[in-house]
Enzyme design. Structure first.
Site, PDB file in Angstrom:
ATOM      1  N   LYS A 195       9.106  59.708  -6.180  1.00 53.98           N
ATOM      2  CA  LYS A 195      10.102  60.233  -7.129  1.00 53.98           C
ATOM      3  C   LYS A 195      11.476  59.772  -6.641  1.00 53.98           C
ATOM      4  O   LYS A 195      12.030  60.345  -5.712  1.00 53.98           O
ATOM      5  CB  LYS A 195      10.018  61.767  -7.147  1.00 53.98           C
ATOM      6  CG  LYS A 195      10.407  62.422  -8.453  1.00 53.98           C
ATOM      7  CD  LYS A 195      11.826  62.176  -8.917  1.00 53.98           C
ATOM      8  CE  LYS A 195      12.826  63.064  -8.247  1.00 53.98           C
ATOM      9  NZ  LYS A 195      14.222  62.711  -8.620  1.00 53.98           N
ATOM     10  N   GLU A 271      13.841  64.471   6.118  1.00 52.93           N
ATOM     11  CA  GLU A 271      14.975  63.710   6.672  1.00 52.93           C
ATOM     12  C   GLU A 271      16.185  64.164   5.876  1.00 52.93           C
ATOM     13  O   GLU A 271      16.316  63.828   4.696  1.00 52.93           O
ATOM     14  CB  GLU A 271      14.775  62.206   6.451  1.00 52.93           C
ATOM     15  CG  GLU A 271      13.569  61.608   7.130  1.00 52.93           C
ATOM     16  CD  GLU A 271      13.824  61.305   8.587  1.00 52.93           C
ATOM     17  OE1 GLU A 271      14.865  61.714   9.126  1.00 52.93           O
ATOM     18  OE2 GLU A 271      12.955  60.654   9.188  1.00 52.93           O
ATOM     19  N   GLU A 404      28.936  68.034   5.307  1.00 50.52           N
ATOM     20  CA  GLU A 404      28.700  66.608   5.104  1.00 50.52           C
ATOM     21  C   GLU A 404      29.475  66.142   3.871  1.00 50.52           C
ATOM     22  O   GLU A 404      29.268  66.653   2.781  1.00 50.52           O
ATOM     23  CB  GLU A 404      27.197  66.374   4.899  1.00 50.52           C
ATOM     24  CG  GLU A 404      26.838  64.927   4.774  1.00 50.52           C
ATOM     25  CD  GLU A 404      25.345  64.715   4.546  1.00 50.52           C
ATOM     26  OE1 GLU A 404      24.737  65.481   3.778  1.00 50.52           O
ATOM     27  OE2 GLU A 404      24.796  63.771   5.140  1.00 50.52           O
TER      28      GLU A 404
HETATM   29  P1  NAD Z   1      19.488  65.462  -2.913  1.00 50.73           P
HETATM   30  O1  NAD Z   1      18.919  66.399  -1.928  1.00 50.73           O
HETATM   31  O2  NAD Z   1      20.363  65.998  -3.967  1.00 50.73           O
HETATM   32  O3  NAD Z   1      18.325  64.690  -3.672  1.00 50.73           O
HETATM   33  C1  NAD Z   1      17.298  64.019  -2.970  1.00 50.73           C
HETATM   34  C2  NAD Z   1      16.089  63.910  -3.867  1.00 50.73           C
HETATM   35  O4  NAD Z   1      15.602  65.221  -4.140  1.00 50.73           O
HETATM   36  C3  NAD Z   1      16.365  63.264  -5.222  1.00 50.73           C
HETATM   37  O5  NAD Z   1      15.252  62.479  -5.588  1.00 50.73           O
HETATM   38  C4  NAD Z   1      16.489  64.457  -6.142  1.00 50.73           C
HETATM   39  O6  NAD Z   1      16.175  64.169  -7.485  1.00 50.73           O
HETATM   40  C5  NAD Z   1      15.467  65.398  -5.530  1.00 50.73           C
HETATM   41  N1  NAD Z   1      15.684  66.815  -5.841  1.00 50.73           N
HETATM   42  C6  NAD Z   1      16.855  67.453  -6.065  1.00 50.73           C
HETATM   43  N2  NAD Z   1      16.625  68.767  -6.337  1.00 50.73           N
HETATM   44  C7  NAD Z   1      15.290  68.952  -6.269  1.00 50.73           C
HETATM   45  C8  NAD Z   1      14.447  70.072  -6.438  1.00 50.73           C
HETATM   46  N3  NAD Z   1      14.914  71.283  -6.745  1.00 50.73           N
HETATM   47  N4  NAD Z   1      13.122  69.891  -6.276  1.00 50.73           N
HETATM   48  C9  NAD Z   1      12.612  68.688  -5.963  1.00 50.73           C
HETATM   49  N5  NAD Z   1      13.361  67.581  -5.806  1.00 50.73           N
HETATM   50  C10 NAD Z   1      14.690  67.714  -5.949  1.00 50.73           C
HETATM   51  O7  NAD Z   1      20.194  64.332  -2.064  1.00 50.73           O
HETATM   52  P2  NAD Z   1      20.995  63.066  -2.584  1.00 50.73           P
HETATM   53  O8  NAD Z   1      22.291  63.537  -3.138  1.00 50.73           O
HETATM   54  O9  NAD Z   1      20.117  62.214  -3.441  1.00 50.73           O
HETATM   55  O10 NAD Z   1      21.209  62.259  -1.222  1.00 50.73           O
HETATM   56  C11 NAD Z   1      22.201  62.571  -0.328  1.00 50.73           C
HETATM   57  C12 NAD Z   1      21.649  63.407   0.810  1.00 50.73           C
HETATM   58  O11 NAD Z   1      20.525  62.763   1.406  1.00 50.73           O
HETATM   59  C13 NAD Z   1      22.645  63.582   1.929  1.00 50.73           C
HETATM   60  O12 NAD Z   1      22.616  64.909   2.382  1.00 50.73           O
HETATM   61  C14 NAD Z   1      22.124  62.651   3.018  1.00 50.73           C
HETATM   62  O13 NAD Z   1      22.506  62.974   4.308  1.00 50.73           O
HETATM   63  C15 NAD Z   1      20.668  62.766   2.824  1.00 50.73           C
HETATM   64  N6  NAD Z   1      19.986  61.617   3.433  1.00 50.73           N
HETATM   65  C16 NAD Z   1      19.285  61.793   4.592  1.00 50.73           C
HETATM   66  C17 NAD Z   1      18.664  60.719   5.213  1.00 50.73           C
HETATM   67  C18 NAD Z   1      17.891  60.880   6.486  1.00 50.73           C
HETATM   68  O14 NAD Z   1      17.089  60.001   6.782  1.00 50.73           O
HETATM   69  N7  NAD Z   1      18.078  61.928   7.253  1.00 50.73           N
HETATM   70  C19 NAD Z   1      18.739  59.458   4.625  1.00 50.73           C
HETATM   71  C20 NAD Z   1      19.470  59.312   3.441  1.00 50.73           C
HETATM   72  C21 NAD Z   1      20.083  60.407   2.848  1.00 50.73           C
END
Ligand code: NAD
Length: 501
Positions: A195, A271, A404
């Site tokens: 997804k 992650e 962040e």
């Molecule tokens: P996000 O948490 O908003 O979304 C991540 C994914 O989760 C997306 O596919 C989104 O559609 C999905 N999602 C959102 N709400 C959901 C729910 N209620 N149920 C199921 N899925 C859901 O994050 P983002 O804005 O896409 O990415 C930025 C974040 O990702 C930052 O916090 C960043 O630090 C983190 N990140 C971490 C790593 C790592 O390896 N530690 C790598 C890249 C990004």
């Protein structure tokens, strides 16, 4: 082909993008499909605010279809029971098809998320291919175990694939993070439902097409596009999904644990976010530190989970360090992502840009000083650009020091003693990465042992390879991507104990 791409100017890239036919459908059971509801949503390119694609708006019915297809493929066994050398051949072919599709994948990634085209060409696409190839090689080289036993007994410890993996990924490195999940999960014999984030569906759809073309049986890799709440949530709650491998924010990561508990106790690997600190000691090589710090925050516009976004600097070298960072930042060109000279492109969307600018305002409101940058750029283009920024005079209690920002904003705080620096560096809910800059190896060892992060760099930043595990301490998550350790997330260990005469 690569040489060709490097020689292109902005107009040639724009022409190639205009000629691209962009696919926005999900990929389920070996086919591109519309959402069951027929609904779509528009993807707006952060480069110029224009609509570039209509994306299938997947929901529970689409997730059900993808999970059913993944389960059928798993039970059929034509992937997991395939001879190791054949699994390796298919995954290596998948990696080669990714490399062969460099131009299209790079264009899709840049159009969708606004990163500089030459980063997509030189980093995102080849790193994704490298990752699939890295795990392919384990197919006929990874042995299971025979445990020590008394005579007349044989104890085998075997890795068995979990079954259906739900991989939920963010938008900052769509290809690379998808590959970090797909490589080990597929190598281990699982089926996957991927997804992508709603902001970055395009390269994921293409990946599924290429995997299928490489010979992955139908259902082994499915992609369901859609919003987190509408497609991600039903996937994470699904009773027939055995594991969620999630990368994204800490807030949504916590939801994954809840969804697992509320459904079938599926495994969860997370992650999540970061607020990674640099500690710069008085004896550090300031030029080297400034370069590592500037690239560590401004690469990918600061939209990097392990971006080094906080600097703790010894008060005696603070002015010198900030001036040196500014000098490096001045060489990092902010511009149109299709311009080959561009090293910083657009932020992912308007809402995120406003959030980043809001953090800068909040820092200033709490008493921080903008040392440089701090403004939106190129507003007339309709795109979402923010200057490389440093906030100085930041105290540990400010929001900009604790939360962040996920943008090109570095916060700087001075310290007097090593103990104070360490306490400040570790004073965070996150623990993804950290760095220490010093000429004294005693300090380097003490600090790198005491800093709480999944990766600690000494006199460098953001060096890594597929051979090293990547992931967090504390609320940056648990489980590791990359390296042989990642494989064990996607398997259950089974002991088979046999008595014989
Ligand atoms: P996000 O948490 O908003 O979304 C991540 C994914 O989760 C997306 O596919 C989104 O559609 C999905 N999602 C959102 N709400 C959901 C729910 N209620 N149920 C199921 N899925 C859901 O994050 P983002 O804005 O896409 O990415 C930025 C974040 O990702 C930052 O916090 C960043 O630090 C983190 N990140 C971490 C790593 C790592 O390896 N530690 C790598 C890249 C990004």
């Amino acid at each position: 082909m690569t040489a060709n791409l490097h020689g292109r100017d902005r107009a040639a890239w724009a022409a190639a993008a205009a000629a691209l036919s962009i696919e926005g459908r999900s990929f389920i059971d070996g086919r591109l499909v519309d959402a069951a509801s027929g609904r779509t949503f528009e993807r707006i390119s952060p480069i110029d605010g224009r609509v570039i694609a209509k994306i299938a708006r997947g929901e529970a019915a689409d997730v059900d279809a993808a999970v059913a297809s993944a389960r059928t493929a798993f039970e059929r066994g034509d992937w997991r029971r395939t001879a190791p050398k054949e699994r390796k051949r298919v995954l290596l072919r998948f990696a080669e098809l990714i490399r062969g599709d460099l131009e299209r994948l790079a264009l899709l990634e840049t159009l969708d998320v606004g990163k500089p085209i030459l980063n997509s060409v030189n980093v995102d696409v080849p790193f994704a291919a490298d990752c699939i190839a890295y795990y392919a090689e384990f197919a006929d080289k990874l042995y299971d175990e025979v445990a020590p036993t008394a005579g007349n007994e044989l104890a085998l410890v075997r890795r068995e694939p979990l079954g259906v993996i739900g991989a939920i990924v963010p938008w900052n490195y769509p290809l690379i993070i998808s590959a970090w999940k797909l490589g080990p999960a597929l190598l281990a014999g699982n089926s996957v439902v991927l997804k992508p984030a709603e902001q970055s569906s395009l390269s994921a759809i293409r990946l599924a097409e290429l995997a299928f073309e490489a010979g992955l049986p139908p259902g082994v890799l499915n992609v369901v596009t859609g919003y987190g709440e509408e497609a991600g949530k039903p996937l994470a709650l699904h009773p027939d999904v055995d594991m969620i491998s999630f990368t994204g924010s800490t807030e949504v990561g916590k939801l994954m644990m809840r969804y697992a508990g509320e459904s079938n106790m599926k495994r969860v690997a997370l992650e999540c976010g970061g607020k990674s600190p640099h500690v710069v000691m008085a004896d550090a090589d300031i030029e080297a530190a400034a370069s590592g710090i500037a690239w560590g925050i401004y690469y990918n516009m600061g939209e990097t989970c392990h971006a080094g976004s906080r600097v703790m600097v010894h008060e005696s070298v603070r002015g010198k360090l900030i001036a040196a960072i500014e000098k490096v930042a001045a060489t990092i060109t902010l511009g149109h992502p299709f311009d080959p000279a561009t090293q910083m492109g657009a932020l992912i969307d308007q809402g995120h840009m406003q959030r980043v600018l809001g953090y800068i305002d909040s820092g200033v409101g709490e008493g921080a000083r903008v040392a440089f940058g701090g403004r939106r750029a190129f507003e007339a283009t309709g795109g979402y650009y923010v200057e490389a920024t440093v906030l100085d005079d930041v105290t540990p209690s400010m929001r900009v020091a604790r939360e962040e920002i996920f943008g090109p904003v570095l916060v700087v705080s001075p310290f007097k003693t090593e103990a104070e620096a360490l306490a400040m560096a570790n004073d965070s809910i996150y623990g993804l990465a950290a760095a220490v800059w010093t000429a004294d190896m005693n300090v380097a060892h003490r600090m790198s042992n005491a800093l709480r992060g999944g990766t600690v760099w000494v006199n460098t930043y953001d060096r890594s390879s597929l051979a090293t595990p990547f992931g967090g301490f504390k609320q940056s998550g648990f489980g590791r991507d990359r390296s042989p350790h990642a494989i064990d997330k996607y398997v259950d260990f089974k002991t088979i104990w046999t008595a014989y005469k």
